[in-house]
Design a protein around this motif. Structure first.
Motif, PDB file in Angstrom:
ATOM      1  N   GLY A  47      37.873 128.374  66.612  1.00  0.00           N
ATOM      2  CA  GLY A  47      36.750 128.431  65.678  1.00  0.00           C
ATOM      3  C   GLY A  47      35.487 128.886  66.368  1.00  0.00           C
ATOM      4  O   GLY A  47      35.519 129.418  67.475  1.00  0.00           O
ATOM      5  N   ASN A  48      34.382 128.647  65.714  1.00  0.00           N
ATOM      6  CA  ASN A  48      33.092 129.090  66.244  1.00  0.00           C
ATOM      7  C   ASN A  48      32.470 127.991  67.116  1.00  0.00           C
ATOM      8  O   ASN A  48      31.376 127.517  66.872  1.00  0.00           O
ATOM      9  CB  ASN A  48      32.157 129.500  65.111  1.00  0.00           C
ATOM     10  CG  ASN A  48      31.955 128.411  64.079  1.00  0.00           C
ATOM     11  OD1 ASN A  48      32.709 127.441  64.027  1.00  0.00           O
ATOM     12  ND2 ASN A  48      30.930 128.550  63.267  1.00  0.00           N
ATOM     13  N   ILE A  72      27.791 125.371  73.979  1.00  0.00           N
ATOM     14  CA  ILE A  72      29.138 125.021  73.538  1.00  0.00           C
ATOM     15  C   ILE A  72      28.999 123.881  72.532  1.00  0.00           C
ATOM     16  O   ILE A  72      28.261 122.918  72.774  1.00  0.00           O
ATOM     17  CB  ILE A  72      30.011 124.570  74.733  1.00  0.00           C
ATOM     18  CG1 ILE A  72      30.085 125.659  75.820  1.00  0.00           C
ATOM     19  CG2 ILE A  72      31.394 124.137  74.277  1.00  0.00           C
ATOM     20  CD1 ILE A  72      30.820 126.911  75.419  1.00  0.00           C
ATOM     21  N   GLU A  73      29.710 123.978  71.430  1.00  0.00           N
ATOM     22  CA  GLU A  73      29.673 122.942  70.388  1.00  0.00           C
ATOM     23  C   GLU A  73      30.561 121.775  70.814  1.00  0.00           C
ATOM     24  O   GLU A  73      31.691 121.610  70.341  1.00  0.00           O
ATOM     25  CB  GLU A  73      30.111 123.519  69.043  1.00  0.00           C
ATOM     26  CG  GLU A  73      29.159 124.563  68.488  1.00  0.00           C
ATOM     27  CD  GLU A  73      27.839 123.963  68.023  1.00  0.00           C
ATOM     28  OE1 GLU A  73      27.702 122.711  67.972  1.00  0.00           O
ATOM     29  OE2 GLU A  73      26.926 124.742  67.711  1.00  0.00           O
ATOM     30  N   VAL A  86      44.750 120.864  70.377  1.00  0.00           N
ATOM     31  CA  VAL A  86      44.400 121.706  71.514  1.00  0.00           C
ATOM     32  C   VAL A  86      43.386 122.718  70.999  1.00  0.00           C
ATOM     33  O   VAL A  86      43.605 123.378  69.979  1.00  0.00           O
ATOM     34  CB  VAL A  86      45.643 122.435  72.076  1.00  0.00           C
ATOM     35  CG1 VAL A  86      45.243 123.436  73.139  1.00  0.00           C
ATOM     36  CG2 VAL A  86      46.644 121.425  72.617  1.00  0.00           C
ATOM     37  N   VAL A  87      42.254 122.825  71.688  1.00  0.00           N
ATOM     38  CA  VAL A  87      41.194 123.744  71.268  1.00  0.00           C
ATOM     39  C   VAL A  87      41.288 125.024  72.092  1.00  0.00           C
ATOM     40  O   VAL A  87      41.298 124.981  73.316  1.00  0.00           O
ATOM     41  CB  VAL A  87      39.806 123.096  71.429  1.00  0.00           C
ATOM     42  CG1 VAL A  87      38.703 124.083  71.075  1.00  0.00           C
ATOM     43  CG2 VAL A  87      39.699 121.834  70.568  1.00  0.00           C
ATOM     44  N   LEU A  88      41.369 126.144  71.388  1.00  0.00           N
ATOM     45  CA  LEU A  88      41.437 127.454  72.018  1.00  0.00           C
ATOM     46  C   LEU A  88      40.066 128.106  71.934  1.00  0.00           C
ATOM     47  O   LEU A  88      39.526 128.309  70.845  1.00  0.00           O
ATOM     48  CB  LEU A  88      42.475 128.326  71.295  1.00  0.00           C
ATOM     49  CG  LEU A  88      42.591 129.777  71.767  1.00  0.00           C
ATOM     50  CD1 LEU A  88      43.106 129.827  73.202  1.00  0.00           C
ATOM     51  CD2 LEU A  88      43.509 130.544  70.837  1.00  0.00           C
ATOM     52  N   GLY A  93      31.754 134.986  71.091  1.00  0.00           N
ATOM     53  CA  GLY A  93      30.766 133.975  70.746  1.00  0.00           C
ATOM     54  C   GLY A  93      29.987 134.433  69.537  1.00  0.00           C
ATOM     55  O   GLY A  93      29.940 135.627  69.222  1.00  0.00           O
ATOM     56  N   PHE A  94      29.380 133.490  68.867  1.00  0.00           N
ATOM     57  CA  PHE A  94      28.695 133.774  67.615  1.00  0.00           C
ATOM     58  C   PHE A  94      27.238 133.332  67.721  1.00  0.00           C
ATOM     59  O   PHE A  94      26.948 132.243  68.217  1.00  0.00           O
ATOM     60  CB  PHE A  94      29.399 133.041  66.471  1.00  0.00           C
ATOM     61  CG  PHE A  94      30.874 133.373  66.430  1.00  0.00           C
ATOM     62  CD1 PHE A  94      31.328 134.472  65.739  1.00  0.00           C
ATOM     63  CD2 PHE A  94      31.794 132.603  67.133  1.00  0.00           C
ATOM     64  CE1 PHE A  94      32.679 134.805  65.731  1.00  0.00           C
ATOM     65  CE2 PHE A  94      33.146 132.916  67.126  1.00  0.00           C
ATOM     66  CZ  PHE A  94      33.587 134.023  66.422  1.00  0.00           C
ATOM     67  N   SER A  95      26.341 134.176  67.232  1.00  0.00           N
ATOM     68  CA  SER A  95      24.929 133.831  67.255  1.00  0.00           C
ATOM     69  C   SER A  95      24.606 132.976  66.040  1.00  0.00           C
ATOM     70  O   SER A  95      25.376 132.958  65.068  1.00  0.00           O
ATOM     71  CB  SER A  95      24.066 135.098  67.245  1.00  0.00           C
ATOM     72  OG  SER A  95      24.054 135.660  65.937  1.00  0.00           O
TER      73      SER A  95
END
Length: 174
Positions: A47-48, A72-73, A86-88, A93-95
């Motif tokens: 995700g973002n 980083i979120e 598991v986070v990929l 990256g998104f502004s």
């Protein structure tokens, strides 16, 4: 070592990232019979999670769609990890305005490791073993020794690039 990402290159990167993500999702969906993974339900989540900023214009070059990690979120990633997922993280990256930027995976990896207070950051590279100026294999370095190795300027550019990010992570508690 920072590459310029024009619109065509960004489209190619997005296609490659998407294809690889789908392949990984398929692999994580396999319940390998006669293995500890049999009937395992591992969810791969992407995700973002990486907020980016543009590199912009440097030394007269417009880096266009090339970016750097802004943040980083962490809370969103931890929420997924706490749920057993598991986070990929990809090199996209998104502004805050929804723009997509091409990042280096080393920047994403080091920034994520720092933000998540990771114990370790491991880079698996194709650069081979690092050797010193005399050709002796370097198996272990403190961050201070690694900085001295960088200053000596004998490493191939790819190895130096990885090492710079490893030093950044180490100096930030990883």
């Amino acid at each position: 070592h920072t590459r310029i990402t024009d619109s065509n290159a960004l489209e190619a990167v997005m296609a490659a990232v998407g294809a690889l993500r789908l392949k990984l999702e398929g692999l994580f969906s396999m319940g390998l019979a006669n293995s500890p993974m049999h009937n395992a339900a591992i969810q791969l989540i992407s995700g973002n999670f990486v907020i980016a900023k543009p590199v912009g214009v440097r030394n007269g070059f417009d880096y266009q769609h090339t970016g750097e990690v802004r943040r980083i979120e962490v809370d969103a990633i931890r929420q997924q990890m706490d749920a057993g997922n598991v986070v990929l993280l990809s090199p996209l990256g998104f502004s805050p305005t929804g723009e997509i930027f091409n990042l280096t995976m080393e920047d994403v990896a080091a920034s994520a490791a720092i933000a998540l207070h990771a114990d370790k950051l491991i880079f698996i590279t194709e650069t081979g073993m690092m050797t010193d100026a005399a050709g002796t294999e370097i198996r272990e370095l403190s961050s201070h020794q690694a900085e001295a190795v960088l200053q000596a300027n004998f490493l191939p550019p790819d190895a130096a690039f990885y090492l710079r990010h490893a030093i950044k992570a180490c100096n930030s508690g990883v």
